[in-house]
Write a protein that holds these residues in place. Structure first.
Motif, PDB file in Angstrom:
ATOM      1  N   ASP A 133      41.847  36.034  42.785  1.00 13.94           N
ATOM      2  CA  ASP A 133      43.278  36.317  42.969  1.00 13.94           C
ATOM      3  C   ASP A 133      44.024  36.213  41.641  1.00 13.94           C
ATOM      4  N   TYR A 134      43.676  35.203  40.843  1.00 13.23           N
ATOM      5  CA  TYR A 134      44.344  34.997  39.556  1.00 13.23           C
ATOM      6  C   TYR A 134      44.026  36.141  38.594  1.00 13.23           C
ATOM      7  N   TRP A 135      42.760  36.545  38.521  1.00 15.47           N
ATOM      8  CA  TRP A 135      42.410  37.644  37.619  1.00 15.47           C
ATOM      9  C   TRP A 135      43.161  38.917  38.012  1.00 15.47           C
ATOM     10  N   LEU A 136      43.322  39.141  39.309  1.00 15.07           N
ATOM     11  CA  LEU A 136      44.079  40.320  39.742  1.00 15.07           C
ATOM     12  C   LEU A 136      45.552  40.194  39.377  1.00 15.07           C
ATOM     13  N   ARG A 178      34.985  42.408  44.446  1.00 16.23           N
ATOM     14  CA  ARG A 178      36.452  42.480  44.474  1.00 16.23           C
ATOM     15  C   ARG A 178      37.008  42.906  43.124  1.00 16.23           C
ATOM     16  N   LEU A 179      36.478  42.323  42.052  1.00 15.78           N
ATOM     17  CA  LEU A 179      36.982  42.670  40.725  1.00 15.78           C
ATOM     18  C   LEU A 179      36.648  44.112  40.369  1.00 15.78           C
ATOM     19  N   ARG A 180      35.448  44.548  40.677  1.00 17.38           N
ATOM     20  CA  ARG A 180      35.098  45.944  40.395  1.00 17.38           C
ATOM     21  C   ARG A 180      35.931  46.897  41.248  1.00 17.38           C
ATOM     22  N   PHE A 184      38.392  46.373  37.417  1.00 21.32           N
ATOM     23  CA  PHE A 184      37.955  45.605  36.256  1.00 21.32           C
ATOM     24  C   PHE A 184      36.668  46.217  35.701  1.00 21.32           C
ATOM     25  N   ASP A 185      36.703  46.640  34.440  1.00 19.26           N
ATOM     26  CA  ASP A 185      35.522  47.189  33.782  1.00 19.26           C
ATOM     27  C   ASP A 185      34.908  46.212  32.786  1.00 19.26           C
ATOM     28  N   HIS A 186      35.491  45.028  32.664  1.00 21.50           N
ATOM     29  CA  HIS A 186      35.023  44.054  31.681  1.00 21.50           C
ATOM     30  C   HIS A 186      33.645  43.507  32.042  1.00 21.50           C
ATOM     31  N   THR A 187      32.934  43.009  31.024  1.00 22.46           N
ATOM     32  CA  THR A 187      31.746  42.209  31.292  1.00 22.46           C
ATOM     33  C   THR A 187      32.170  40.968  32.055  1.00 22.46           C
TER      34      THR A 187
END
Length: 447
Positions: A133-136, A178-180, A184-187
């Motif tokens: 949730d925080y990364w989003l 969820r991140l993908r 999110f394209d990061h490593t």
């Protein structure tokens, strides 16, 4: 204490190398990315992490730390952040400033949410889903920074409680998806359970399944090596398992000592260097609660390295000698911070052996020296190097040689580097106390 690491709750057995092999997803083709079990930059240059952690969320005023960490040769800094679950949340603007500081100091930035530490055992810890949730929340300041940022989803996300540890694989896979799905394209970097140490082998055994959950194949596994990793066989066995499976691994934290045992930092660093694996030491400064010995810089002062700081930066297989700056910053290797201004390119070819000295790095009241021993025009079976300090210096630690003496120093080969073919060379290094010598003229003899 700011950083809690629980003792492993079970005895450790010798790890067996994994034998599973699987088809890997297609890797990301922009920014930092994983391919065939290794980490690469966007231009295809392999990047090997050499860095330390910085407890930013508890010391947001210590912004000079990024410059200090870089000054000792690191190519990466792992930055502690909070999503507000256990500590004060780091805002999007603060994270943007952190990324700017990393880039200004030519450091790859591994960002991590610390509030997940010990979930299921630590009462205040939050689940991985909260970290996502925080990364989003802060995604907007991370977009477009894929060349510079690694996203460490959550620090040590499970303690030793077997019921919650069993959820590590499905929960970690769900966090990745969820991140993908959000773009999110990061490593992504995922920490092991058991307070990061994976003594239950949960991450090791389930890594193929978790890796396959990332449609971009851009996930790195992170193990934290403290008291569980007191034996060389445990360290090499764990690394073997990931290498045999073709899966990317980084030692995301380790120390030279800890309350749960004495980790073998020499083997951790030597094996990471030999295998081309990344490592990140804990931590730059600010430790408390009885583990102040894990500080690398006393009082956040880059000129006041502790014994641990000297070891990780300037000891055998240390950061200063092994880190290469990311190519995205124009790197490809850090220059010698204190090169010998007048090296002798022509040792006497008639001598049995010759020796030359260089200062690798220096700091307040300390320095790292390196001596190169070269055989003459015939093979030798042993060597002894002698020199005298003229400024009150002394040797406090050495590697690849048996060293004795105070101002008058004698260094002799060890079992594996005494025999040299004609014209061949070997090196040994040492940590010295006092100011770095302006010049040093060691003598070499055989027999």
């Amino acid at each position: 204490m700011r950083k809690r690491l629980a003792a492993a709750g079970a005895s450790v057995i010798t790890l067996l190398a994994a034998t599973f092999v699987f088809a890997q997803p297609a890797h990301a083709d922009t920014g930092l990315h994983v391919e065939n079990g290794r980490l690469y930059e966007a231009n295809g240059q392999e990047f090997v992490i050499r860095g330390v952690s910085h407890a930013h969320t508890w010391y947001v005023q210590e912004t000079d730390s990024f410059e200090g960490i870089k000054s000792h040769g690191a190519n990466t800094v792992r930055v502690v952040l909070s999503n507000g679950g256990q500590w004060t949340e780091n805002s999007a603007s603060d994270v943007a400033d952190v990324v700017s500081l990393c880039k200004a100091n030519r450091l790859i930035c591994m960002l991590e949410v610390h509030d997940t530490t010990g979930y299921g055992e630590a009462g205040a810890a939050v689940p991985l889903d909260d970290a996502v949730d925080y990364w989003l929340e802060i995604q907007s300041v991370l977009e477009g920074q894929e060349d510079y940022i690694l996203v460490n989803i959550g620090n040590e996300p499970y303690g030793n409680d077997s019921a919650t540890v069993a959820d590590w694989a499905p929960d970690t896979s769900a966090a990745i998806r969820r991140l993908r799905g959000a773009g999110f394209d990061h490593t992504l970097v995922v920490d092991a359970p058991n307070w990061g140490q994976d003594w239950s082998h949960t991450m090791r055994d389930n890594a193929p399944e978790v890796y396959a959950s990332d449609p971009t194949g851009n996930t790195v596994f992170s193990v934290h090596m403290y008291g569980v990793y007191a034996q060389a066989s445990t360290i090499t066995g764990y690394m073997d398992a990931f290498q045999n499976a073709g899966l990317p691994l980084v030692v995301g934290e380790f120390g030279h000592d800890h309350s749960d045992g004495n980790p073998d930092e020499d083997t951790i660093m030597a094996e990471a260097e030999r295998r081309g694996l990344g490592y990140i030491g804990w931590s730059w400064s600010g430790n408390g609660g009885g583990v102040e010995y894990l500080d690398m810089a006393g009082g956040f002062d880059a000129d006041n390295l502790t014994a641990w700081g000297q070891r990780i930066f300037y000891g055998a297989n240390g950061i200063s000698d092994t880190a290469e700056e990311a190519m995205v910053f124009g790197g490809g290797g850090n220059p010698d911070p204190d090169p010998d201004p007048d090296p002798d390119p022509d040792p006497d070819p008639g001598a049995d052996c010759t020796a030359s000295y260089s200062t690798v790095g220096s700091w307040q009241n300390g320095f790292q020296g390196e001596v190169t021993v070269t055989a003459g025009d015939a093979a030798i079976t042993d060597w002894t190097v002698t020199w005298s300090f003229d400024g009150g210096q002394s040797v406090s630690q050495a590697w690849n040689a048996d060293v004795s003496g105070g101002s008058d120093v004698t260094a002799s080969n060890v079992s594996y580097n005494g025999g040299l073919a004609a014209g061949a060379s070997t090196t040994f290094g040492f940590i010295g106390s006092g100011g770095a010598p302006g010049s040093l003229e060691p003598a070499c003899a055989t027999g």
